[in-house]
Design a protein around this motif. Structure first.
Motif, mmCIF file in Angstrom:
data_model
loop_
_atom_site.group_PDB
_atom_site.id
_atom_site.type_symbol
_atom_site.label_atom_id
_atom_site.label_comp_id
_atom_site.label_asym_id
_atom_site.label_seq_id
_atom_site.Cartn_x
_atom_site.Cartn_y
_atom_site.Cartn_z
ATOM 1 N N ALA A 249 0.787 -1.289 -0.023
ATOM 2 C CA ALA A 249 -0.092 0.138 0.032
ATOM 3 C C ALA A 249 0.859 1.194 -0.123
ATOM 4 O O ALA A 249 0.479 2.306 -0.755
ATOM 5 N N LEU A 250 1.759 1.413 0.822
ATOM 6 C CA LEU A 250 2.715 2.459 0.820
ATOM 7 C C LEU A 250 3.546 2.541 -0.567
ATOM 8 O O LEU A 250 3.455 3.822 -0.972
ATOM 9 N N ARG A 251 3.941 1.495 -1.204
ATOM 10 C CA ARG A 251 4.711 1.763 -2.560
ATOM 11 C C ARG A 251 3.678 2.275 -3.423
ATOM 12 O O ARG A 251 3.677 3.285 -4.276
ATOM 13 N N LEU A 252 2.304 1.651 -3.510
ATOM 14 C CA LEU A 252 1.343 2.198 -4.321
ATOM 15 C C LEU A 252 0.995 3.805 -4.189
ATOM 16 O O LEU A 252 0.730 4.565 -5.151
ATOM 17 N N LEU A 253 1.215 4.296 -2.836
ATOM 18 C CA LEU A 253 0.870 5.721 -2.572
ATOM 19 C C LEU A 253 1.847 6.391 -2.713
ATOM 20 O O LEU A 253 1.921 7.678 -2.376
ATOM 21 N N GLY A 254 3.177 6.067 -2.875
ATOM 22 C CA GLY A 254 4.417 6.855 -3.210
ATOM 23 C C GLY A 254 5.176 7.047 -2.109
ATOM 24 O O GLY A 254 5.985 7.956 -1.948
ATOM 25 N N ALA A 255 4.993 6.313 -0.872
ATOM 26 C CA ALA A 255 5.789 6.674 0.240
ATOM 27 C C ALA A 255 6.814 5.515 0.478
ATOM 28 O O ALA A 255 6.741 4.437 -0.149
ATOM 29 N N ARG A 256 7.750 6.015 0.938
ATOM 30 C CA ARG A 256 9.128 4.995 1.087
ATOM 31 C C ARG A 256 9.185 4.291 2.404
ATOM 32 O O ARG A 256 9.052 4.919 3.469
ATOM 33 N N VAL A 257 9.518 2.918 2.485
ATOM 34 C CA VAL A 257 9.723 2.270 3.844
ATOM 35 C C VAL A 257 11.364 2.460 3.892
ATOM 36 O O VAL A 257 12.088 2.137 2.969
ATOM 37 N N THR A 258 11.615 3.150 5.008
ATOM 38 C CA THR A 258 13.129 3.249 5.143
ATOM 39 C C THR A 258 13.963 1.993 6.163
ATOM 40 O O THR A 258 15.016 2.237 6.271
ATOM 41 N N GLY A 259 12.864 1.557 6.837
ATOM 42 C CA GLY A 259 13.559 0.524 7.732
ATOM 43 C C GLY A 259 12.325 -0.397 8.142
ATOM 44 O O GLY A 259 11.257 -0.121 8.172
ATOM 45 N N VAL B 49 12.150 -5.337 14.022
ATOM 46 C CA VAL B 49 11.510 -6.626 14.594
ATOM 47 C C VAL B 49 11.956 -6.766 16.104
ATOM 48 O O VAL B 49 12.905 -6.998 16.366
ATOM 49 N N GLY B 50 10.838 -6.613 17.039
ATOM 50 C CA GLY B 50 11.096 -6.774 18.318
ATOM 51 C C GLY B 50 10.074 -7.903 19.013
ATOM 52 O O GLY B 50 9.292 -8.465 18.427
ATOM 53 N N VAL B 51 10.182 -7.939 20.545
ATOM 54 C CA VAL B 51 9.415 -8.701 21.132
ATOM 55 C C VAL B 51 7.954 -8.291 20.889
ATOM 56 O O VAL B 51 7.010 -9.421 20.948
ATOM 57 N N PHE B 52 7.320 -7.185 20.749
ATOM 58 C CA PHE B 52 6.036 -6.847 20.457
ATOM 59 C C PHE B 52 5.548 -6.523 19.152
ATOM 60 O O PHE B 52 4.585 -6.389 18.779
ATOM 61 N N GLY B 53 6.355 -7.211 18.108
ATOM 62 C CA GLY B 53 6.018 -7.267 16.655
ATOM 63 C C GLY B 53 6.942 -6.190 15.944
ATOM 64 O O GLY B 53 8.230 -5.972 16.061
ATOM 65 N N ALA B 54 6.455 -6.288 14.506
ATOM 66 C CA ALA B 54 7.238 -5.435 13.721
ATOM 67 C C ALA B 54 6.860 -4.120 13.646
ATOM 68 O O ALA B 54 5.646 -3.762 13.706
ATOM 69 N N VAL B 55 8.049 -3.304 13.229
ATOM 70 C CA VAL B 55 7.549 -1.739 12.942
ATOM 71 C C VAL B 55 8.046 -1.318 11.611
ATOM 72 O O VAL B 55 9.389 -1.511 11.517
ATOM 73 N N LEU B 56 7.421 -0.907 10.660
ATOM 74 C CA LEU B 56 7.840 -0.136 9.610
ATOM 75 C C LEU B 56 8.089 1.267 9.660
ATOM 76 O O LEU B 56 7.289 1.823 10.192
ATOM 77 N N GLU B 57 9.370 1.719 9.548
ATOM 78 C CA GLU B 57 9.932 2.941 9.679
ATOM 79 C C GLU B 57 9.454 3.395 8.121
ATOM 80 O O GLU B 57 10.029 3.144 7.298
ATOM 81 N N THR B 58 8.809 4.538 8.264
ATOM 82 C CA THR B 58 8.380 5.098 6.808
ATOM 83 C C THR B 58 8.536 6.716 6.696
ATOM 84 O O THR B 58 8.577 7.193 7.800
ATOM 85 N N LEU C 178 -4.294 6.284 6.339
ATOM 86 C CA LEU C 178 -5.293 5.129 6.752
ATOM 87 C C LEU C 178 -5.321 3.825 5.888
ATOM 88 O O LEU C 178 -5.397 2.844 6.227
ATOM 89 N N LEU C 179 -5.389 4.074 4.587
ATOM 90 C CA LEU C 179 -5.272 2.830 3.859
ATOM 91 C C LEU C 179 -4.173 2.063 4.094
ATOM 92 O O LEU C 179 -4.106 0.788 3.886
ATOM 93 N N ALA C 180 -2.724 2.676 4.262
ATOM 94 C CA ALA C 180 -1.735 2.119 4.460
ATOM 95 C C ALA C 180 -1.607 1.320 5.631
ATOM 96 O O ALA C 180 -1.301 0.046 5.945
#
Length: 198
Positions: A48-58, A61-70, A81-83
């Motif tokens: 979704a981020l790629r389709l919307l033109g936003a970039r994932v920078t990192g 992954v930790g004990v409480f899950g994964a976090v996308l840095e965008t 909201l869509l992303a």
């Protein structure tokens, strides 16, 4: 958690220990199923981020899950909201597809996708549901009102759910697998919200 400048994916030692414990107790096949559901969840966000033109920078992954840095500054409230909802949406789509395929062999993978979808839609930040709640409120009433609403609703929901999990552990004689979600909910209720996706 250390990070080299050329290391966009960071995995904490705590996550590795928790995954090893889970695999040793519940079987490596179930661990692979859960990790596959989590990977599809994150791929939903990334697509979704790629389709919307936003970039994932990192990715962390930790004990409480994964976090996308965008870098989501260019996204509108609707786009963000869509992303945010794309991750749970990917899990829901997989659960429905696996259920339609039928058979006992599909029950566990479908259940893993459905559980991950439901958990991430809880209105607690930084979970997807908490982020979606903030975005909807900001869209309707502005960022400062949204911050107050998201914090109040998120804290109340996290405390109620953590108390419910603790009560369930007490009533069933204790299940250590309910402790990480209870602690995670308490942690996320007190952590500062960031512009990230889970």
């Amino acid at each position: 958690m250390s990070r080299r400048p050329d290391q966009p994916v960071r995995v904490s030692a705590g996550f590795c220990l928790l995954a090893a414990w889970f695999g040793a107790v519940n079987g490596w096949s179930l661990l692979a199923t859960v990790l596959t559901a989590a990977a599809i969840h994150e791929l939903g966000h990334c697509a979704a981020l790629r389709l919307l033109g936003a970039r994932v920078t990192g990715i962390r992954v930790g004990v409480f899950g994964a976090v996308l840095e965008t870098d989501s500054r260019a996204l509108s409230y609707g786009g963000e909201l869509l992303a945010v909802l794309a991750g749970p949406g990917a899990n829901l789509l997989c659960a429905l597809t696996l259920t339609a395929l039928g058979g006992v062999r599909q029950a566990v993978p479908a259940g893993a996708h459905l559980a991950l979808c439901a958990f991430n839609l809880l209105p607690v930040r930084p979970l997807d549901g908490g982020r979606a709640l903030y975005l909807l409120a900001a869209w309707a009433a502005g960022p400062s009102a949204a911050e107050r609403a998201a914090r109040w609703i998120g804290n109340a929901a996290a405390l109620a759910l953590a108390a419910g999990l603790c009560y369930l552990m007490w009533r069933t004689g204790g299940s250590l697998w309910l402790l990480p979600p209870a602690m995670g909910l308490l942690y996320t209720a007190t952590a500062a919200g960031k512009r990230t996706f889970l």
